[in-house]
Design a protein around this motif. Structure first.
Motif, PDB file in Angstrom:
ATOM      1  N   GLY A 282       0.786  -1.221   0.000  1.00 42.18           N
ATOM      2  CA  GLY A 282       0.000   0.000   0.000  1.00 42.18           C
ATOM      3  C   GLY A 282       0.821   1.276   0.000  1.00 42.18           C
ATOM      4  N   GLN A 283       1.960   1.249  -0.715  1.00 43.51           N
ATOM      5  CA  GLN A 283       2.852   2.406  -0.739  1.00 43.51           C
ATOM      6  C   GLN A 283       3.086   2.917  -2.159  1.00 43.51           C
ATOM      7  N   SER A 284       2.085   2.809  -3.013  1.00 45.32           N
ATOM      8  CA  SER A 284       2.253   3.260  -4.397  1.00 45.32           C
ATOM      9  C   SER A 284       1.358   4.443  -4.741  1.00 45.32           C
ATOM     10  N   GLY A 285       0.625   4.968  -3.766  1.00 42.10           N
ATOM     11  CA  GLY A 285      -0.262   6.080  -4.028  1.00 42.10           C
ATOM     12  C   GLY A 285       0.428   7.428  -3.920  1.00 42.10           C
ATOM     13  N   HIS A 419       3.539   3.806 -11.014  1.00 44.40           N
ATOM     14  CA  HIS A 419       4.853   3.410 -11.524  1.00 44.40           C
ATOM     15  C   HIS A 419       5.911   4.432 -11.100  1.00 44.40           C
ATOM     16  N   HIS A 420       5.570   5.705 -11.178  1.00 45.80           N
ATOM     17  CA  HIS A 420       6.503   6.757 -10.780  1.00 45.80           C
ATOM     18  C   HIS A 420       6.910   6.594  -9.320  1.00 45.80           C
ATOM     19  N   ARG A 421       5.957   6.268  -8.450  1.00 39.57           N
ATOM     20  CA  ARG A 421       6.270   6.121  -7.033  1.00 39.57           C
ATOM     21  C   ARG A 421       7.207   4.929  -6.792  1.00 39.57           C
ATOM     22  N   ALA A 422       6.964   3.813  -7.472  1.00 44.40           N
ATOM     23  CA  ALA A 422       7.842   2.652  -7.312  1.00 44.40           C
ATOM     24  C   ALA A 422       9.222   2.940  -7.885  1.00 44.40           C
ATOM     25  N   LEU A 423       9.253   3.560  -9.060  1.00 40.78           N
ATOM     26  CA  LEU A 423      10.536   3.834  -9.698  1.00 40.78           C
ATOM     27  C   LEU A 423      11.321   4.893  -8.929  1.00 40.78           C
ATOM     28  N   THR A 424      10.626   5.758  -8.204  1.00 36.86           N
ATOM     29  CA  THR A 424      11.320   6.722  -7.350  1.00 36.86           C
ATOM     30  C   THR A 424      12.188   5.996  -6.326  1.00 36.86           C
TER      31      THR A 424
END
Length: 470
Positions: A282-285, A419-424
């Motif tokens: 739950g850490q992709s928002g 995707h941006h949050r994960a790739l960060t």
């Protein structure tokens, strides 16, 4: 209800053993796809597609798109790739009775200028993704772009901004969210449903970059526009050396192992596994992500100064690494090239909670929580809910999801924002190991706290004429 959907619905409902999960093929090209193509052709509603970048990975992406749309243009800065793609498109579409003129371009702008093209696929090198994607959205195109979507954190911010402003549908090519036998969807559902209790640790193993040794300057191959291939990156010599059956180069495929064009395994495979891990916990928002990044160790094949390679004659991405990312919900994510020594696996994600742990990768889904599903299956709609209410059992699922969302104007399963949050997390990990120091990250403001040098590495200076503007 079709027999195939009934069988898959039963599979999702019972969720038996990992062996049953592994029996589902990666890509299915059965009669349902052909029926969809025939129906679309009869109703004359197949969207027109332009393909930007037609190298090795396009040989999967392009044909998948042709199940659902008609390709009318291909583009590549390597004329050899473009010619091969043109032949493949005409052969595939002719066999389906689609007689369309297929144009070849070197300049992707020619595709963006065409009003008849509704969708573009972007399968270029990583360092070209953001500029083409932003300009495509601003030109009114819906976009399917391969992962990793960006080379820097700043590029991800800009893509998210333009996606919101234009309202374009954008699917990132992280097929683990749709395919691979639904293992990863099931893994997310297991974590979300509390089957391992409170998550404490996520161990992500993604492999390390290879080494190349010295690669000599070589003649630019006929048909390759090397200057345009470099694009935003610095102008450097073309390098190539044959190593057994394979080439060591600064160019095709091997671009993955140069920080100037990619992020090594931390973005190549991290774009898959870190994405699934953050989705599950739950850490992709928006406003979410790691709050601290600690480099435990890293090994590079060349010396780095201020985070930049001092040599330009060989691969420079990390061959070994261990990064510890901590999230504000207390979960610790260990990202390594391999967990073989301590956990027994070289690739995959190990979720550990207060009530058990399990491993998922592209070949298996194993652990006591998986065995327990025989007697206590997930709810029938658990995976469908994870998949945004759409059909996770569709043929050619990831591309089908994208084309469906183009019609409905809804958010696809692999949207640019998550995707941006994960790739960060992946980009921050690379910054940390390149500077060899821990970073504090504010996921709400999207800034590194108290480190100007590290913050400067969120972006890069583009070569004149190739700037990315929003």
């Amino acid at each position: 209800m079709s027999q195939r959907f009934t069988e898959r619905r039963s599979f999702l409902k019972t969720t038996a053993a990992a062996a049953a999960v592994g029996a589902v093929p990666y890509f299915v090209t059965g009669s349902n796809v052909r029926a969809d193509e025939q129906k679309a052709t009869e109703s004359n509603d197949r969207p027109l597609v332009g393909c930007i970048g037609t190298g090795s990975r396009w040989n999967s992406v392009g044909p998948n798109a042709m199940h659902l749309g008609d390709v009318v243009a291909v583009c590549d800065v390597d004329a050899n790739h473009a010619a091969a793609a043109h032949k493949k498109v005409t052969d595939i579409q002719s066999k389906k009775g689609v007689e369309r003129k297929v144009d070849i371009y070197e300049d992707y702008q020619k595709i963006l200028e065409r009003n008849d093209i509704e969708i573009v696929t972007i399968v270029t090198t990583d360092h070209w993704h953001s500029k083409i994607a932003i300009e495509a959205m601003k030109a009114g195109k819906d976009v399917y772009c391969e992962k990793p979507l960006t080379l820097t954190i700043d590029e991800g911010k800009k893509i998210c901004q333009v996606a919101k402003e234009t309202g374009r549908v954008f699917q990132v090519g992280t097929q683990q969210r749709s395919e691979m036998g639904l293992r990863f969807l099931q893994a997310v559902a297991l974590v979300r449903s509390g089957r391992i209790g409170d998550v404490q640790n996520v161990a992500v193993a993604i492999g390390g970059a290879p080494t190349s040794g010295t690669i000599p300057v070589a003649d630019i191959p006929n048909g390759l526009n090397w200057e345009k291939w470099l694009g935003q990156a610095p102008m450097v010599d073309y390098r190539w050396r044959l190593d057994g059956k394979f080439a060591k180069t600064r160019c095709h495929y091997e671009f993955r192992w140069w920080y100037e064009y990619s992020g090594g395994k931390l973005t190549d495979w991290g774009a898959h596994h870190v994405d699934i891990a953050q989705w599950a916990i739950g850490q992709s928002g928006e406003g979410m992500g790691a709050t601290s990044i600690e480099p435990i160790y890293a090994k590079h094949p060349v010396e780095l100064k201020d985070g930049m390679p001092v040599q330009d004659d060989q691969y420079n991405c990390a061959t070994e690494f261990h990064v510890k990312a901590t999230f504000d919900n207390g979960v610790v994510m260990d990202i390594k090239n391999s967990h073989q020594q301590e956990l027994g696996f070289d690739n995959g994600i190990m979720f550990t909670g207060t009530e058990g742990r399990f491993l998922v990768n592209r070949g298996k889904l194993v652990g006591a929580p998986i065995d327990a599903l025989k007697d206590n299956p997930l709810p029938e709609n658990a995976i469908a809910e994870i998949y945004g209410g759409k059909d996770p059992a569709a043929n050619n699922a990831h591309m089908t999801n994208f084309f469906e969302c183009v019609k409905t104007r809804s958010l696809p399963i692999s949207d640019v924002y998550t995707h941006h949050r994960a790739l960060t997390t992946c980009h921050l990990s690379n910054i940390a190991i390149r500077l060899n120091r821990s970073l504090k990250w504010d996921p709400k403001s999207q800034q590194i706290v108290g480190d100007d040098q590290a913050n400067a590495m969120q972006s890069r200076e583009a070569r004149k004429g190739y700037e990315v503007t929003v």
